[in-house]
Motif scaffolding. Structure first.
Motif, short mmCIF file in Angstrom:
data_model
loop_
_atom_site.label_atom_id
_atom_site.label_comp_id
_atom_site.label_asym_id
_atom_site.label_seq_id
_atom_site.Cartn_x
_atom_site.Cartn_y
_atom_site.Cartn_z
N ILE A 1 -8.46 0.97 2.69
CA ILE A 1 -7.86 -0.03 1.79
C ILE A 1 -7.54 -1.31 2.55
O ILE A 1 -7.84 -2.43 2.09
CB ILE A 1 -6.59 0.54 1.14
CG1 ILE A 1 -6.94 1.76 0.27
CG2 ILE A 1 -5.89 -0.52 0.30
CD1 ILE A 1 -5.73 2.48 -0.29
N GLU B 1 -7.10 7.56 7.49
CA GLU B 1 -8.41 6.97 7.20
C GLU B 1 -8.44 6.33 5.82
O GLU B 1 -9.07 5.28 5.64
CB GLU B 1 -9.50 8.04 7.31
CG GLU B 1 -9.69 8.63 8.70
CD GLU B 1 -8.74 9.77 9.01
OE1 GLU B 1 -8.92 10.41 10.06
OE2 GLU B 1 -7.81 10.02 8.21
N GLU B 2 -7.79 6.96 4.84
CA GLU B 2 -7.78 6.40 3.49
C GLU B 2 -7.03 5.08 3.44
O GLU B 2 -7.49 4.11 2.81
CB GLU B 2 -7.13 7.40 2.53
CG GLU B 2 -7.91 8.68 2.33
CD GLU B 2 -7.20 9.65 1.41
OE1 GLU B 2 -7.53 9.68 0.20
OE2 GLU B 2 -6.29 10.36 1.88
N THR B 3 -5.88 5.03 4.10
CA THR B 3 -5.12 3.79 4.13
C THR B 3 -5.90 2.71 4.87
O THR B 3 -5.90 1.54 4.46
CB THR B 3 -3.76 4.01 4.82
OG1 THR B 3 -3.08 5.09 4.17
CG2 THR B 3 -2.90 2.77 4.74
N TYR C 1 -1.54 -0.40 -3.95
CA TYR C 1 -2.83 0.24 -3.73
C TYR C 1 -2.62 1.69 -3.28
O TYR C 1 -1.65 2.00 -2.65
CB TYR C 1 -3.64 -0.52 -2.67
CG TYR C 1 -3.93 -1.94 -3.06
CD1 TYR C 1 -5.10 -2.26 -3.72
CD2 TYR C 1 -3.03 -2.96 -2.78
CE1 TYR C 1 -5.38 -3.57 -4.08
CE2 TYR C 1 -3.30 -4.26 -3.14
CZ TYR C 1 -4.47 -4.56 -3.79
OH TYR C 1 -4.74 -5.86 -4.14
N ILE D 1 0.85 -1.19 0.00
CA ILE D 1 0.00 0.00 0.00
C ILE D 1 0.88 1.24 0.00
O ILE D 1 1.71 1.42 0.89
CB ILE D 1 -0.94 0.01 1.22
CG1 ILE D 1 -1.79 -1.26 1.24
CG2 ILE D 1 -1.83 1.25 1.19
CD1 ILE D 1 -2.65 -1.40 2.48
N GLU D 2 0.71 2.08 -0.99
CA GLU D 2 1.43 3.35 -1.08
C GLU D 2 0.73 4.38 -0.19
O GLU D 2 -0.43 4.74 -0.45
CB GLU D 2 1.44 3.83 -2.54
CG GLU D 2 1.98 5.23 -2.75
CD GLU D 2 3.44 5.35 -2.41
OE1 GLU D 2 3.77 6.19 -1.56
OE2 GLU D 2 4.25 4.61 -3.01
N VAL D 3 1.40 4.83 0.87
CA VAL D 3 0.77 5.72 1.85
C VAL D 3 1.10 7.19 1.61
O VAL D 3 0.58 8.06 2.32
CB VAL D 3 1.18 5.33 3.29
CG1 VAL D 3 0.76 3.91 3.60
CG2 VAL D 3 2.69 5.52 3.49
N THR D 4 1.93 7.49 0.62
CA THR D 4 2.28 8.89 0.35
C THR D 4 1.02 9.68 0.01
O THR D 4 0.22 9.27 -0.82
CB THR D 4 3.27 8.98 -0.82
OG1 THR D 4 4.39 8.14 -0.56
CG2 THR D 4 3.73 10.41 -1.02
N ALA D 5 0.85 10.81 0.68
CA ALA D 5 -0.28 11.72 0.44
C ALA D 5 -1.63 11.10 0.79
O ALA D 5 -2.68 11.63 0.42
CB ALA D 5 -0.30 12.20 -1.01
N LYS D 6 -1.62 10.01 1.51
CA LYS D 6 -2.87 9.40 1.97
C LYS D 6 -3.08 9.70 3.44
O LYS D 6 -2.16 9.60 4.25
CB LYS D 6 -2.86 7.88 1.78
CG LYS D 6 -3.12 7.39 0.37
CD LYS D 6 -3.33 5.88 0.37
CE LYS D 6 -3.67 5.35 -1.02
NZ LYS D 6 -2.52 5.38 -1.91
N ALA D 7 -4.30 10.03 3.80
CA ALA D 7 -4.65 10.18 5.21
C ALA D 7 -4.73 8.79 5.84
O ALA D 7 -4.89 7.78 5.14
CB ALA D 7 -5.97 10.92 5.36
#
Length: 388
Positions: free
Chosen positions: A367, A362-364, A388, A354-360
């Protein structure tokens, strides 16, 4: 800009408060309501901060003309005074000229608060530039009609919007009628969806707040499951107790500062037992990580530039300076560590990356939980990429 405050109303008797006579008292058959000093003090403090003229309460008198002793009372307005010539414009607005939203709940107010915050997220372009500032105020534990009328009266004076979650149908209907009568914009968050679910299930709702004393099993199994998950997750943070990895529902792995711990705590609050295992070059990963069900393991990766920035901020908080030699924030080392982690991920293709860059967070989490439940329920889903 959003300013927020909260107030829990109390139904206990209020001490006497000073008031003065009003000409409107001569009108017969005016319904009278008690007002708590707490709400009155809150309103007066807001008036002082915004520079508005104080709206003093009146002292009601009996038919004989003698003042009523005991609790302070007021008369509700018979109609909204919008656009009237009396009073300044700021007198009916919230603090600092911003729009006010009153959130009223018979419980904790969690549902109303999160619904309002989610909706306000659609207006970030406006709120960030302070073009339409909003003041939100939470009134929780409102289980009495008189308390409810106090709040709606205040909302009418400030031209505030009322968002309410009231499980009791009579309370909800009272709120709706009062808001309609005094011209207060309002939204019932709980009522429509409760009615829809009741129609779908073919049963009637209980009409009791979630934490009402009359409800059985107030502290449900789900509540204790969340508490247990949080305790487990805290103990398993940062690779601690690797022998317990088989007890975890979800296992997160990735390099340092890739967001494993905050994501773990967020998922634990939803009732999932989460363990996280850091990946560090030249440090062997625990054998149990490769012995557990691989479908429980989720890999996190991040952009090297962003990771370096996060590590620099972390190093600064830890007191690292130029005199202390460390490759923790060195770009070459950051890239090597990410490449090292990438090789481990490639050797374990079942682990979703899972690519967490620029993801909050909650968004991660969305997924992770989607993949977790799809795998648990053996749902077939289209898969375009391993990332993802």
């Amino acid at each position: 800009m959003i300013c927020s405050s909260s107030l829990v109303m109390s139904s206990s008797p209020s001490p006497p408060a000073s008031s003065e006579a009003s000409d409107e008292l001569t009108q017969p058959q005016v319904r009278k309501f008690k007002i708590s000093p707490q709400l009155n003090r809150w309103s007066r403090a807001r008036s002082i901060r915004s520079g508005r003229k104080l709206d003093r309460s009146v002292e009601l008198r009996t038919n004989s003309g003698s003042p009523v002793r005991g609790e302070e009372e007021f008369e509700l307005p018979t109609s909204p005074k919008r656009g009237s010539g009396s009073g300044s414009e700021s007198e009916t607005e919230g603090n600092g000229g911003g729009k006010s939203i009153f959130m009223v709940s018979d419980g904790t107010g969690w549902t109303a608060e999160h619904a309002v915050n989610a909706a306000l997220g659609q207006f970030d372009y406006c709120l960030v530039d302070r073009l339409c500032p909003v003041n939100t105020h939470l009134f929780s534990g409102i289980d009495d009609v008189e308390q409810l009328m106090e709040i709606i009266k205040q909302a009418a004076k400030e031209r505030a919007m009322v968002v309410y979650t009231l499980a009791d149908p009579s309370m909800s209907e009272s709120a709706r009628q009062a808001c309609d009568h005094w011209g207060v914009a309002s939204t019932d968050v709980l009522g429509p969806i409760t009615e829809a679910i009741g129609g779908h299930l073919g049963v009637s709702p209980s009409g009791l707040p979630r934490w009402a004393p009359g409800r059985e099993k107030t502290l449900s199994e789900d509540y204790f499951r969340r508490i247990e998950a949080i305790e487990f997750t805290i103990k398993q943070d940062d690779g601690a107790l690797p022998r317990n990895l088989h007890l975890a529902d979800i296992i997160l792995t990735g390099v340092s500062r890739s967001g494993k711990t905050p994501l773990s705590i967020y998922l634990a609050q939803k009732g999932y037992k989460v363990a996280n295992v850091p990946i560090v070059m030249n440090v062997d990963l625990p054998k149990t990580l490769f012995e557990v069900n691989p479908e429980k393991v989720f890999a996190l990766t991040i952009n090297p530039v962003v990771l370096q920035s996060i590590r620099r901020a972390r190093a600064k908080t830890l007191g690292f300076n130029g005199e202390i030699k460390t490759n923790y924030c060195d770009m070459d080392y950051v890239k090597q560590e990410l490449e090292f982690a990438g090789k481990i991920f490639a050797q374990n293709p079942v682990w979703p990356v899972i690519e967490v860059t620029a993801k909050a967070i909650e968004e991660t989490a969305v997924i992770v939980l989607r993949l977790y439940h799809d795998r648990k329920n053996r749902c077939s889903m289209p898969r375009i990429s391993k990332r993802y």
